[in-house]
Each structure stands twice: as C-alpha cells, then as structure tokens.
Scaffold this motif. Sequence first.
Motif, PDB file in Angstrom:
ATOM      1  N   ALA A  28       0.907  -1.408  -0.178  1.00 14.18           N
ATOM      2  CA  ALA A  28       0.171  -0.147   0.149  1.00 14.18           C
ATOM      3  C   ALA A  28       0.905   1.033  -0.009  1.00 14.18           C
ATOM      4  O   ALA A  28       0.518   2.159  -0.814  1.00 14.18           O
ATOM      5  N   PHE A  29       1.695   1.178   0.623  1.00 14.42           N
ATOM      6  CA  PHE A  29       2.161   2.284   0.625  1.00 14.42           C
ATOM      7  C   PHE A  29       3.650   2.848  -0.651  1.00 14.42           C
ATOM      8  O   PHE A  29       3.484   4.356  -1.148  1.00 14.42           O
ATOM      9  N   PHE A  30       3.848   1.064  -1.075  1.00 16.43           N
ATOM     10  CA  PHE A  30       4.147   1.855  -2.214  1.00 16.43           C
ATOM     11  C   PHE A  30       3.746   2.143  -3.756  1.00 16.43           C
ATOM     12  O   PHE A  30       4.317   2.291  -4.292  1.00 16.43           O
ATOM     13  N   GLN A  31       2.142   1.828  -3.069  1.00 11.54           N
ATOM     14  CA  GLN A  31       1.349   1.683  -4.671  1.00 11.54           C
ATOM     15  C   GLN A  31       1.384   3.808  -4.166  1.00 11.54           C
ATOM     16  O   GLN A  31       0.841   4.364  -5.487  1.00 11.54           O
ATOM     17  N   LYS A  32       1.320   3.844  -3.487  1.00 12.97           N
ATOM     18  CA  LYS A  32       1.058   5.507  -3.242  1.00 12.97           C
ATOM     19  C   LYS A  32       1.978   6.723  -2.957  1.00 12.97           C
ATOM     20  O   LYS A  32       1.545   7.896  -2.783  1.00 12.97           O
ATOM     21  N   PHE A  33       2.814   6.096  -1.960  1.00 10.07           N
ATOM     22  CA  PHE A  33       4.216   6.791  -1.813  1.00 10.07           C
ATOM     23  C   PHE A  33       5.276   6.179  -2.072  1.00 10.07           C
ATOM     24  O   PHE A  33       6.157   6.663  -0.989  1.00 10.07           O
ATOM     25  N   ALA A  34       5.558   6.069  -3.399  1.00  8.06           N
ATOM     26  CA  ALA A  34       7.233   5.873  -3.776  1.00  8.06           C
ATOM     27  C   ALA A  34       8.274   6.939  -3.395  1.00  8.06           C
ATOM     28  O   ALA A  34       9.285   6.179  -3.620  1.00  8.06           O
ATOM     29  N   ASP A  35       7.670   7.871  -3.874  1.00 10.66           N
ATOM     30  CA  ASP A  35       8.502   9.468  -3.812  1.00 10.66           C
ATOM     31  C   ASP A  35       8.402   9.766  -2.609  1.00 10.66           C
ATOM     32  O   ASP A  35       9.389  10.941  -2.460  1.00 10.66           O
ATOM     33  N   SER A  36       8.513   9.205  -1.368  1.00 10.47           N
ATOM     34  CA  SER A  36       8.203   9.586   0.473  1.00 10.47           C
ATOM     35  C   SER A  36       9.412   9.523   0.377  1.00 10.47           C
ATOM     36  O   SER A  36      10.960   9.433  -0.159  1.00 10.47           O
ATOM     37  N   ALA A  37       9.324  10.544   1.465  1.00  9.56           N
ATOM     38  CA  ALA A  37      10.795  10.377   2.487  1.00  9.56           C
ATOM     39  C   ALA A  37      11.181   9.377   3.346  1.00  9.56           C
ATOM     40  O   ALA A  37      12.116   9.095   3.128  1.00  9.56           O
ATOM     41  N   TYR A  38       9.940   8.571   3.230  1.00  5.27           N
ATOM     42  CA  TYR A  38      10.134   7.684   3.969  1.00  5.27           C
ATOM     43  C   TYR A  38      10.268   6.640   4.090  1.00  5.27           C
ATOM     44  O   TYR A  38      10.880   5.304   3.334  1.00  5.27           O
ATOM     45  N   ALA A  39      10.238   6.368   2.498  1.00  2.00           N
ATOM     46  CA  ALA A  39      10.064   5.402   1.113  1.00  2.00           C
ATOM     47  C   ALA A  39      11.719   4.493   1.204  1.00  2.00           C
ATOM     48  O   ALA A  39      11.896   2.865   1.252  1.00  2.00           O
ATOM     49  N   PRO A  40      13.243   4.896   1.355  1.00  2.00           N
ATOM     50  CA  PRO A  40      14.092   4.300   1.203  1.00  2.00           C
ATOM     51  C   PRO A  40      14.088   3.256   3.320  1.00  2.00           C
ATOM     52  O   PRO A  40      14.274   1.812   2.727  1.00  2.00           O
ATOM     53  N   GLN A  41      13.169   4.012   3.996  1.00  2.00           N
ATOM     54  CA  GLN A  41      13.463   2.961   5.180  1.00  2.00           C
ATOM     55  C   GLN A  41      12.407   2.401   5.347  1.00  2.00           C
ATOM     56  O   GLN A  41      12.381   1.257   5.567  1.00  2.00           O
ATOM     57  N   VAL A  42      11.388   2.550   4.608  1.00  3.61           N
ATOM     58  CA  VAL A  42      10.235   1.408   4.194  1.00  3.61           C
ATOM     59  C   VAL A  42      10.596   0.483   3.389  1.00  3.61           C
ATOM     60  O   VAL A  42      10.564  -0.776   4.060  1.00  3.61           O
ATOM     61  N   ALA A  43      11.625   0.151   3.005  1.00  2.08           N
ATOM     62  CA  ALA A  43      12.087  -0.426   1.763  1.00  2.08           C
ATOM     63  C   ALA A  43      13.079  -1.192   2.388  1.00  2.08           C
ATOM     64  O   ALA A  43      13.204  -2.512   1.688  1.00  2.08           O
ATOM     65  N   SER A  44      14.075  -1.434   3.453  1.00  4.56           N
ATOM     66  CA  SER A  44      14.899  -1.321   4.038  1.00  4.56           C
ATOM     67  C   SER A  44      14.085  -2.184   4.809  1.00  4.56           C
ATOM     68  O   SER A  44      14.509  -3.606   5.252  1.00  4.56           O
ATOM     69  N   VAL A  45      13.003  -1.447   6.179  1.00  3.46           N
ATOM     70  CA  VAL A  45      12.499  -2.577   6.796  1.00  3.46           C
ATOM     71  C   VAL A  45      12.042  -4.113   6.906  1.00  3.46           C
ATOM     72  O   VAL A  45      11.763  -4.004   7.571  1.00  3.46           O
ATOM     73  N   ALA A  46      11.500  -3.711   5.504  1.00  2.00           N
ATOM     74  CA  ALA A  46      10.580  -5.213   5.048  1.00  2.00           C
ATOM     75  C   ALA A  46      11.591  -6.028   4.457  1.00  2.00           C
ATOM     76  O   ALA A  46      10.620  -6.816   3.738  1.00  2.00           O
ATOM     77  N   MET A  47      12.737  -5.560   4.312  1.00  2.00           N
ATOM     78  CA  MET A  47      13.169  -6.821   3.964  1.00  2.00           C
ATOM     79  C   MET A  47      13.427  -7.495   4.467  1.00  2.00           C
ATOM     80  O   MET A  47      13.027  -8.605   3.707  1.00  2.00           O
ATOM     81  N   PRO A  48      13.591  -7.942   5.624  1.00  2.00           N
ATOM     82  CA  PRO A  48      13.185  -8.979   5.681  1.00  2.00           C
ATOM     83  C   PRO A  48      11.942 -10.371   5.821  1.00  2.00           C
ATOM     84  O   PRO A  48      12.273 -11.618   5.937  1.00  2.00           O
ATOM     85  N   ALA A  49      11.092  -9.052   5.919  1.00  2.00           N
ATOM     86  CA  ALA A  49      10.544  -9.775   5.522  1.00  2.00           C
ATOM     87  C   ALA A  49       9.575 -10.687   4.403  1.00  2.00           C
ATOM     88  O   ALA A  49       9.272 -11.168   4.106  1.00  2.00           O
ATOM     89  N   LEU A  50      10.447  -9.382   3.201  1.00  2.00           N
ATOM     90  CA  LEU A  50      10.206 -10.180   1.654  1.00  2.00           C
ATOM     91  C   LEU A  50      10.899 -11.138   1.870  1.00  2.00           C
ATOM     92  O   LEU A  50      10.689 -12.508   0.738  1.00  2.00           O
ATOM     93  N   LYS A  51      11.958 -11.741   2.385  1.00  2.00           N
ATOM     94  CA  LYS A  51      12.856 -12.604   1.877  1.00  2.00           C
ATOM     95  C   LYS A  51      12.292 -13.851   2.899  1.00  2.00           C
ATOM     96  O   LYS A  51      12.122 -14.957   2.091  1.00  2.00           O
ATOM     97  N   LEU A  52      11.664 -13.643   4.176  1.00  2.00           N
ATOM     98  CA  LEU A  52      10.783 -14.915   4.782  1.00  2.00           C
ATOM     99  C   LEU A  52      10.214 -15.181   3.565  1.00  2.00           C
ATOM    100  O   LEU A  52       8.832 -15.907   3.652  1.00  2.00           O
TER     101      LEU A  52
END
Length: 404
Positions: free
Chosen positions: A110-134
């Motif tokens: 939902a975040f990247f569908q709506k806020f891909a250019d957000s200042a939070y985007a680098p942090q969101v893409a980072s913190v979700a990496m372990p869940a994506l790997k799982l």
Amino acid sequence: DHAQYELAMLDFEAASYQQVQIRLAAMKNLDLVSALQVQLDLLAARTSAVLRERDAAESSYLAALSLARSSQLLDLEQEVLFYLIAFYGREDVAGEPNLEMEKCLPYYDAFFQKFADSAYAPQVASVAMPALKLAGELQRGIDTLQLVLQSASSASKEAGVRNAARTLIWAKIDSGIKLSELKLEFEAHPPSRFALVQWFALAEVYAAGLEQAHLTWGRKLRYDAILRSIYAELSLRAKTVELPAYIDLALADWYLTDENFPHLARGHFESALESELIGQRMLASLGLAKSLRISATLPDLQHAQRILSELLERTQDDMPLLEKSMCESIEVLSQLESWDILTERAKSYLIENKFDYQRSRVWYLLAKSYDLRGLSEDAMANYSRVFAGYTRVLAVSAPSVARL
C-alpha cells in the motif's frame, strides 16, 4: 492541546515512557482535530511498542492509520505506515523470532502504490526486507529498494539513504551475489551519486567483515587492502559528484588517518556543512575544526577555536559530541599555548563531566598546563597520576615520567 502533545513528545525523547502514557491518558477524551488525534495515536503506539505492549501498540497504530486515511492526511498516513511496517517487520520480538513478520507486507504494498517518492521510502524499503525474504520475495525487495535509492540519490535526499544502501548490499549477498562480484559491477558504473552511495555501502560491508574476530590474520589483511582500495577509488570518483554528507564525512575522516591530508579533508567537511541533517552538520563542524588544528597555522588554529566555541554552546544536550568537541578544543588550546583556559577546560572534561575519550591525553595536557605556568606542585601531582594510571600509553607516560 498541542502544547500537551509537545510535552509528551519531549518525554518520549527522554525515554520517560510512563510519563508519556500519563499525558496521553489525560488527553484521551478531548475533542481534537484529526491531525492531532493521529499524532497522539501514533505516539501512543510507539510508546506501547517500546514498552513491549504489542497488542496496545497494534491497536493504536491501526487507529492512527484509519483516521489518517479517512481524513486524507497524506503526510501523516505515510508516517504511520512507516512505523506500522517497522513494527510488524521486526525480526525479533522480546528476544524471540517474530512469527508475524509477513503482516507488514500488505502495508508495504500500500505504501509503494501511493508514496513511492516519500521521504520515508528508503526506510520502508529497508525495514520490510526481512519479511520479503521470509515470504520468498527477496528479489522484489531488492528491485524496489534499488529504485528507491536511485530516486533518492537523484533528488539529493539523505534521510535513510545510508542504512538503505547497506541493506541493499546485504540483500544482494543474501541472494547469492559475492562481494567480489559486486565490486566488479560497481567498478563498471560511471560516477554518479547513486553509484557512489553503493560504493560506500560496499566499503561498510567490507569494514564489517574486517571487524569480525573470527577472521584469520591473512583474510583480515586482504579485507583491509580491499577496503583501502575502495576508499581510494571512491575519492577519485567523488571529484565530479555531489556526495551525501555521510560520505563526505567518511572520506574526510579517511584523509585524516594518521593526521594526513588535512587540506583534502577540509573540502569534504565544508561540503557536509550543507547537509539537510543537523547531526551531520555538527559532525562536519567538529571535523573541520580538527582539520584546521592539524594544519596548525595560527589563522587555522584561531578559526578552529571559533568553530569549537560555537559547538560547545550548541552540544550541551549531545554528550558524545560534547565530549569530542571538548577534547578537540583542549588540543587547539595546547597548540595556541592558552594554558590557563586549557586548565579549566581539562578539569571540566575530566572531573565535572568524567569523559573517557582520549582521557589519558587530556590528563597529560592538564599536567603540562600547570607545568608551563610554573605551578610545579600541581604539575607533578598530575604527571604522577598520568604515569601511574596510563603506564602503557607511552605517548603520555614517557613525557610525564621525564618531568618527574
């Protein structure tokens, strides 16, 4: 109402979490504007999360998100999403593996569908990496994070970029790519901000490898040689590229290794002074003062003293930075031979603040300040303290015993 919220935020930053909950409870039944209510719910969630009250935290996060969405508060919606994704995506909860990491993924989408250019985007893409790997979606996470970093680099953004770049390198390693292959790949890239962000992240991964105690001596030498070559390559490529402040600071510190090349370091410290992040600007000021002190001309020393005087006023609430600023100012005062001021500052450093960074050196300079002002009894007492307490630190114990 806003004043009470600001007080609660100050309590949160001071780690007074029970006090935060008391303030929030007092505001619970007030009729607040939607934006303030979202902020209160978000603060309640973050506080509960710190206190390991996960059910309460989850409820408050979801309430904050629901209200932000229904009120079309886009800035707050993306902030709440970031904290919610980080909350669900933690690898460990109370010391145990988090079995619910994948709950963050619908919110990630939902975040990247709506806020891909957000200042939070680098942090969101980072913190979700372990869940994506799982979830078996590591490559999707890598592709998203790479696009986010490219966008952030093109827009000269800094927030979250350093950690995101490290996360990208580790994720690529997890996907089976070797460090040596990444190095060859990066060498083929023309200089750009994004390319150098990746270069520096690679350097940090090699530095982490160098620090691992289980590495053999031969492998440590190899890692050290590779790390030096990466910094050398980075310094060459950086000449035509505007860098994030954290890379400017790291390159400047590299130039000051063994107190070499202060003039080259100075340019990078001056560039980092333009950072959008106040913490980076403060570190740049401290580094600039150090480079001026190493140059050791009278105008440079006087310039360093002015910078450090301002830093000492501005860093009273940042003890690690205050400690290093005081230490650097004591070095500058010794070169300016301002022994009376040095005495007072060294006593404040050692006795009032009880700082540890370069403590042996500061004790020695305190003794020397008494010595060169003819205060022999105080000088001998402190030289004796240095010799007794720091016998193995020859840089201070040898000159001290020579004066006894």
